[in-house]
Motif scaffolding. Structure first.
Motif, PDB file in Angstrom:
ATOM      1  N   ASN A 259       4.501  23.133  55.910  1.00 35.29           N
ATOM      2  CA  ASN A 259       4.246  22.956  54.476  1.00 35.29           C
ATOM      3  C   ASN A 259       5.245  23.682  53.583  1.00 35.29           C
ATOM      4  O   ASN A 259       4.992  23.866  52.395  1.00 35.29           O
ATOM      5  N   ASP A 260       6.360  24.110  54.145  1.00 39.52           N
ATOM      6  CA  ASP A 260       7.400  24.813  53.386  1.00 39.52           C
ATOM      7  C   ASP A 260       8.728  24.114  53.622  1.00 39.52           C
ATOM      8  O   ASP A 260       9.381  24.318  54.646  1.00 39.52           O
ATOM      9  N   LEU A 261       9.107  23.277  52.658  1.00 36.16           N
ATOM     10  CA  LEU A 261      10.335  22.485  52.773  1.00 36.16           C
ATOM     11  C   LEU A 261      11.395  23.076  51.856  1.00 36.16           C
ATOM     12  O   LEU A 261      11.148  23.281  50.669  1.00 36.16           O
ATOM     13  N   ARG A 262      12.575  23.340  52.391  1.00 35.10           N
ATOM     14  CA  ARG A 262      13.690  23.862  51.607  1.00 35.10           C
ATOM     15  C   ARG A 262      14.861  22.887  51.705  1.00 35.10           C
ATOM     16  O   ARG A 262      15.175  22.397  52.797  1.00 35.10           O
ATOM     17  N   VAL A 263      15.508  22.621  50.567  1.00 32.63           N
ATOM     18  CA  VAL A 263      16.672  21.732  50.556  1.00 32.63           C
ATOM     19  C   VAL A 263      17.777  22.363  49.720  1.00 32.63           C
ATOM     20  O   VAL A 263      17.510  23.036  48.725  1.00 32.63           O
ATOM     21  N   PRO A 264      19.043  22.163  50.104  1.00 32.10           N
ATOM     22  CA  PRO A 264      20.165  22.681  49.319  1.00 32.10           C
ATOM     23  C   PRO A 264      20.518  21.740  48.169  1.00 32.10           C
ATOM     24  O   PRO A 264      20.581  20.520  48.351  1.00 32.10           O
ATOM     25  N   ALA A 265      20.755  22.289  47.006  1.00 32.71           N
ATOM     26  CA  ALA A 265      21.118  21.475  45.841  1.00 32.71           C
ATOM     27  C   ALA A 265      22.532  20.938  45.999  1.00 32.71           C
ATOM     28  O   ALA A 265      23.416  21.602  46.537  1.00 32.71           O
ATOM     29  N   GLY A 266      22.738  19.720  45.542  1.00 29.81           N
ATOM     30  CA  GLY A 266      24.071  19.129  45.548  1.00 29.81           C
ATOM     31  C   GLY A 266      24.539  18.615  46.891  1.00 29.81           C
ATOM     32  O   GLY A 266      25.663  18.124  47.010  1.00 29.81           O
ATOM     33  N   GLN A 267      23.697  18.712  47.921  1.00 28.20           N
ATOM     34  CA  GLN A 267      24.068  18.237  49.254  1.00 28.20           C
ATOM     35  C   GLN A 267      23.051  17.196  49.720  1.00 28.20           C
ATOM     36  O   GLN A 267      21.844  17.386  49.550  1.00 28.20           O
ATOM     37  N   PRO A 268      23.520  16.096  50.323  1.00 25.12           N
ATOM     38  CA  PRO A 268      22.585  15.069  50.784  1.00 25.12           C
ATOM     39  C   PRO A 268      21.733  15.570  51.946  1.00 25.12           C
ATOM     40  O   PRO A 268      22.233  16.217  52.866  1.00 25.12           O
ATOM     41  N   VAL A 269      20.451  15.283  51.876  1.00 23.80           N
ATOM     42  CA  VAL A 269      19.501  15.665  52.923  1.00 23.80           C
ATOM     43  C   VAL A 269      18.826  14.401  53.427  1.00 23.80           C
ATOM     44  O   VAL A 269      18.251  13.635  52.645  1.00 23.80           O
ATOM     45  N   LEU A 270      18.917  14.170  54.732  1.00 28.69           N
ATOM     46  CA  LEU A 270      18.291  13.008  55.358  1.00 28.69           C
ATOM     47  C   LEU A 270      17.000  13.453  56.035  1.00 28.69           C
ATOM     48  O   LEU A 270      17.000  14.382  56.846  1.00 28.69           O
ATOM     49  N   PHE A 271      15.892  12.796  55.705  1.00 25.47           N
ATOM     50  CA  PHE A 271      14.610  13.083  56.328  1.00 25.47           C
ATOM     51  C   PHE A 271      14.342  12.073  57.433  1.00 25.47           C
ATOM     52  O   PHE A 271      14.274  10.866  57.177  1.00 25.47           O
ATOM     53  N   ASP A 272      14.212  12.551  58.677  1.00 20.37           N
ATOM     54  CA  ASP A 272      13.755  11.737  59.805  1.00 20.37           C
ATOM     55  C   ASP A 272      12.254  11.953  59.923  1.00 20.37           C
ATOM     56  O   ASP A 272      11.807  13.067  60.228  1.00 20.37           O
ATOM     57  N   ILE A 273      11.476  10.917  59.695  1.00 17.19           N
ATOM     58  CA  ILE A 273      10.030  11.064  59.494  1.00 17.19           C
ATOM     59  C   ILE A 273       9.250  10.386  60.611  1.00 17.19           C
ATOM     60  O   ILE A 273       9.515   9.234  60.968  1.00 17.19           O
ATOM     61  N   THR A 274       8.264  11.107  61.153  1.00 19.56           N
ATOM     62  CA  THR A 274       7.367  10.531  62.146  1.00 19.56           C
ATOM     63  C   THR A 274       6.029  11.255  62.064  1.00 19.56           C
ATOM     64  O   THR A 274       5.823  12.092  61.180  1.00 19.56           O
ATOM     65  N   SER A 275       5.120  10.940  62.984  1.00 14.23           N
ATOM     66  CA  SER A 275       3.795  11.561  62.988  1.00 14.23           C
ATOM     67  C   SER A 275       3.404  11.945  64.400  1.00 14.23           C
ATOM     68  O   SER A 275       3.785  11.272  65.367  1.00 14.23           O
ATOM     69  N   GLY A 276       2.635  13.017  64.479  1.00 13.81           N
ATOM     70  CA  GLY A 276       2.155  13.462  65.782  1.00 13.81           C
ATOM     71  C   GLY A 276       0.772  12.952  66.111  1.00 13.81           C
ATOM     72  O   GLY A 276       0.284  13.176  67.222  1.00 13.81           O
ATOM     73  N   ASP A 277       0.116  12.258  65.197  1.00 17.27           N
ATOM     74  CA  ASP A 277      -1.247  11.792  65.456  1.00 17.27           C
ATOM     75  C   ASP A 277      -1.528  10.442  64.786  1.00 17.27           C
ATOM     76  O   ASP A 277      -1.396   9.410  65.405  1.00 17.27           O
ATOM     77  N   VAL A 278      -1.881  10.472  63.490  1.00 18.82           N
ATOM     78  CA  VAL A 278      -2.226   9.236  62.788  1.00 18.82           C
ATOM     79  C   VAL A 278      -1.160   8.930  61.736  1.00 18.82           C
ATOM     80  O   VAL A 278      -0.195   9.677  61.588  1.00 18.82           O
ATOM     81  N   VAL A 279      -1.344   7.861  61.006  1.00 17.07           N
ATOM     82  CA  VAL A 279      -0.394   7.500  59.960  1.00 17.07           C
ATOM     83  C   VAL A 279      -0.570   8.419  58.753  1.00 17.07           C
ATOM     84  O   VAL A 279      -1.680   8.608  58.252  1.00 17.07           O
ATOM     85  N   HIS A 280       0.523   9.010  58.304  1.00 15.11           N
ATOM     86  CA  HIS A 280       0.550   9.820  57.087  1.00 15.11           C
ATOM     87  C   HIS A 280       1.552   9.200  56.112  1.00 15.11           C
ATOM     88  O   HIS A 280       2.318   8.303  56.481  1.00 15.11           O
TER      89      HIS A 280
END
Length: 220
Positions: free
Chosen positions: A120-141
């Motif tokens: 629940n703690d997401l950090r991203v750098p400003a000015g730089q592209p961030v790619l999120f690879d998204i999946t789930s460990g149980d049900v659909v979120h």
């Protein structure tokens, strides 16, 4: 920041809001036009004491062609306009920062390139592209960042993606990252927070978290 929309964290968020306003204008214009014409025709062609049948109304091929073609052209324009953004959001630049996002009942897990893992703690750098690879460990979120106007489902056994580049002006700000797909009793509490950091502070934070992680080797 709009008084009725979330802050625009990225340039893409601004483009999405612009598309929203274009659609809102088109819908409002035609809604008002139809209502005005409807009221006008109800009054003009109403039945009166001297004319119990009402005024005769005949078809008009030219008008029928116009009110068929105009909505068609508008829909095609909006569709092409929208699809451009969909592909842009799912086609990252050559070398983005990759963060793996895993949905669980009921929290978000984030895995960073150097092996750091947070909840629940997401950090991203400003000015730089961030790619999120998204999946789930149980049900659909539903991985949703309102400030960037983007949502992707987190599906077990499947990888979805989108990418963002946070503006430098938002360094130090925190943004809500809720789950927007009902996933069980704890769904309302499944909220993470994304913090925008300067690139230097982001790297320092990653190094600090790496040193704190179990199994990290100590310097001599």
């Amino acid at each position: 920041m709009h008084w009725w929309l979330p802050v625009e964290l990225t340039q893409m968020a601004h483009k999405v809001d612009t598309l929203f306003y274009v659609m809102l204008f088109v819908v409002t214009f035609f809604f008002l036009l139809v209502e005005v014409l409807l009221i006008t025709f109800l009054i003009r062609y109403r039945r009166t004491r001297t004319n119990q049948v009402g005024a005769p109304v005949h078809g008009n091929n030219v008008l029928e062609t116009i009110w068929t073609l105009v909505p068609t052209l508008i829909l095609v324009f909006l569709g092409v306009y929208s699809v451009r953004y969909v592909y842009a959001l799912q086609t990252p630049v050559a070398t983005p920062n990759v963060i793996h996002v895993i949905g669980h009942e009921w929290y978000w897990e984030f895995r960073y390139p150097n092996g750091v893992v947070t909840q629940n703690d997401l950090r991203v750098p400003a000015g730089q592209p961030v790619l999120f690879d998204i999946t789930s460990g149980d049900v659909v979120h539903g991985f949703y960042i309102p400030a960037v106007r983007i949502q992707q489902d987190a599906v077990p056994g499947r990888l979805t993606q989108f990418w963002v580049t946070a503006d430098a002006k938002d360094v130090g700000r925190r943004f809500e990252v809720p789950c927007d797909q009902f996933c069980g009793a704890g769904h309302p509490k499944m909220i993470a927070w994304m913090t925008v950091m300067s690139p230097a502070d982001y790297q320092a934070w990653l190094n600090q978290q790496k040193e704190k992680s179990p199994g990290a080797s100590s310097g001599s």
